[in-house]
Design an enzyme around this catalytic site. Structure first.
Site, short mmCIF file in Angstrom:
data_model
loop_
_atom_site.label_atom_id
_atom_site.label_comp_id
_atom_site.label_asym_id
_atom_site.label_seq_id
_atom_site.Cartn_x
_atom_site.Cartn_y
_atom_site.Cartn_z
N ARG A 245 0.84 -1.19 0.00
CA ARG A 245 0.00 0.00 0.00
C ARG A 245 0.88 1.25 0.00
NH1 ARG A 245 -2.34 -3.77 3.39
NH2 ARG A 245 -4.45 -4.43 2.76
N LYS A 272 -2.47 -2.07 7.49
CA LYS A 272 -3.91 -1.86 7.58
C LYS A 272 -4.57 -2.93 8.44
CE LYS A 272 -8.07 -1.49 4.71
NZ LYS A 272 -8.60 -1.48 3.32
N HIS A 335 -1.87 3.67 -5.56
CA HIS A 335 -2.51 2.42 -5.15
C HIS A 335 -2.68 1.47 -6.33
CE1 HIS A 335 -5.15 -0.20 -2.78
NE2 HIS A 335 -4.84 0.53 -1.74
N ARG A 338 -0.80 -1.96 -6.96
CA ARG A 338 -1.29 -3.21 -6.36
C ARG A 338 -2.24 -3.93 -7.32
NH1 ARG A 338 -1.08 -4.19 -1.09
NH2 ARG A 338 -3.29 -4.66 -0.78
N HIS A 362 -3.94 -9.05 2.22
CA HIS A 362 -5.38 -8.99 2.46
C HIS A 362 -5.70 -9.84 3.69
CE1 HIS A 362 -6.37 -7.81 -1.95
NE2 HIS A 362 -6.01 -6.79 -1.22
N TYR A 372 -1.98 -20.77 8.56
CA TYR A 372 -1.53 -21.88 7.71
C TYR A 372 -1.05 -21.38 6.36
CZ TYR A 372 -1.76 -25.74 4.43
OH TYR A 372 -1.46 -26.63 3.45
#
Length: 412
Positions: A245, A272, A335, A338, A362, A372
């Site tokens: 970001r 974030k 941005h 991304r 995310h 995991y």
């Protein structure tokens, strides 16, 4: 015999205080100084007590009788009027200390130190600004006196200026403040709970991003030819390789980056999702970081402000650089790197979608699953980072990319 206004006005002061009785325990105490004080004599649990109602003529005879009757109703219901008055004073003081602005500031401060759920600095700053827009309308009101109409009127002022998204977000934040007041026993319910749907929904817009392979090459070549401030160029060159970001990139610190180990660990407080993020660095990314290190290293911000190295570059720097290269805001943004990386990685079909999601940092609501996949896809992410950088070099050099579907059709 009940008092009259004439009898009160004719009462003369004496050397000692004396009483003029009215009825049902109400009397006027005449002081040697001439002052006339209303008093009520009553009993609670067999004990005689007195309650003052103010001075005559500030409090008239009829007003004193009304207050007497109200006090007697409290006594009849088992309450002590004196104690209830003390409680009322305490509540009034609390109300003065519990205005919307006071509680909003308290809520924002809590969110900044809320552990893993703490607000990122940029989010905290934005939240504080939006809530401050309500200061002039409901800010000084006691939190428990604010009605839904008060909030709606305040939010409509923001909406009326065309700031639909700001209005929507401010209403969300106001609701969070009210719920915090409920949780801290200063409010019984959130007055905004029934305001959903009252505002005009803002049109959903996406960050401008270059995602077509041919245009990606054009953008990369344009960035390489950038003639503006050096750190701006380096930030724009590094962004496609790490696709973090914009705030995470401009706040990058040399203490977080291990160039020998080809690893950048962004601490949780800068993320974030409030979790540390590991970014594998390709050979190309390492080379660009080493170039930056010669100028801004070995400590402090990787991309410092042009005015002082104690602050990072401005949040508008990369966007301003893209505008200078001729890319409008609906074409490419900071941005947008991304979205560019996500598109290239997903379209190539080489990488597991979870690996791409982990690379983009995310969130995953399932904590076990998230833990995991962070471990399971690390090796894949390292390979993916290098593949992306190599692919960007190919696009930069202008080599034509044949879509997978076309290539398959040719071989049939």
């Amino acid at each position: 015999m009940a008092l009259t206004d004439i009898a009160i006005r004719n009462a003369k002061p004496r050397p000692k205080p004396y009483k003029l009785a009215d009825s049902l325990g109400l009397f006027l105490l005449v002081q040697p100084s001439g002052g006339r004080l209303w008093r009520l004599k009553y009993r609670v649990d067999g004990r005689e007590k007195k309650l003052g109602f103010g001075t005559y003529p500030d409090v008239s005879l009829s007003d004193a009788r009304k207050r007497r009757d109200e006090a007697r109703e409290l006594v009849a219901s088992g309450k002590d009027p004196s104690r209830e008055r003390q409680r009322s004073k305490v509540r009034s003081r609390l109300d003065a200390d519990n205005t919307f602005t006071v509680i909003a500031d308290e809520y924002c401060a809590k969110r900044k130190r809320d552990g893993e759920k703490a607000s990122a600095p940029a989010t905290a700053s934005r939240s504080g600004y939006l809530l401050s827009l309500l200061n002039g309308s409901i800010g000084r009101l006691a939190i428990n006196e604010i009605e839904p109409a008060d909030v709606l009127s305040a939010i409509r002022k923001i909406e009326g200026k065309g700031n639909l998204e700001s209005a929507r977000r401010t209403l969300q934040l106001a609701s969070a403040v009210f719920r915090y007041a409920v949780a801290t026993a200063r409010l019984s319910s959130d007055p905004t709970r029934d305001l959903r749907g009252a505002l005009t929904a803002p049109k959903v817009t996406h960050y401008g991003a270059v995602t077509k392979a041919s245009r990606v090459g054009e953008l990369l070549r344009a960035i390489d030819g950038y003639e503006g401030q050096g750190f701006t160029k380096l930030a724009m060159q590094i962004a496609p390789h790490v696709f973090v970001r914009p705030g995470e990139l401009r706040h990058a610190d040399w203490s977080e980056i291990d160039l020998d180990g080809a690893l950048w660990i962004i601490p949780a407080e800068k993320m974030k999702m409030r979790k540390p993020h590991h970014v594998p660095l390709s050979r190309q990314a390492v080379a660009l970081f080493r170039e930056a290190q010669e100028v801004s290293g070995p400590t402090g911000f990787v991309f410092p402000s042009i005015r002082t190295r104690t602050r990072p570059m401005s949040e508008n720097t990369i966007n301003a650089g893209l505008r200078r290269l001729g890319y409008a805001s609906d074409e490419m943004t900071a941005h947008g790197f991304r979205a560019m990386a996500s598109t290239l990685l997903n379209e190539c079909g080489k990488w597991h979608p979870d690996a791409i999601e982990r690379a983009l940092a995310h969130g995953d609501s399932d904590k076990v699953r998230a833990a995991y996949h962070r471990g399971a896809h690390w090796d894949e992410r390292v390979k993916m980072a290098q593949w992306l950088s190599d692919h960007l070099d190919v696009l930069r050099n202008g080599v034509d990319i044949i879509p997978i579907s076309s290539a398959v059709a040719t071989n049939i």
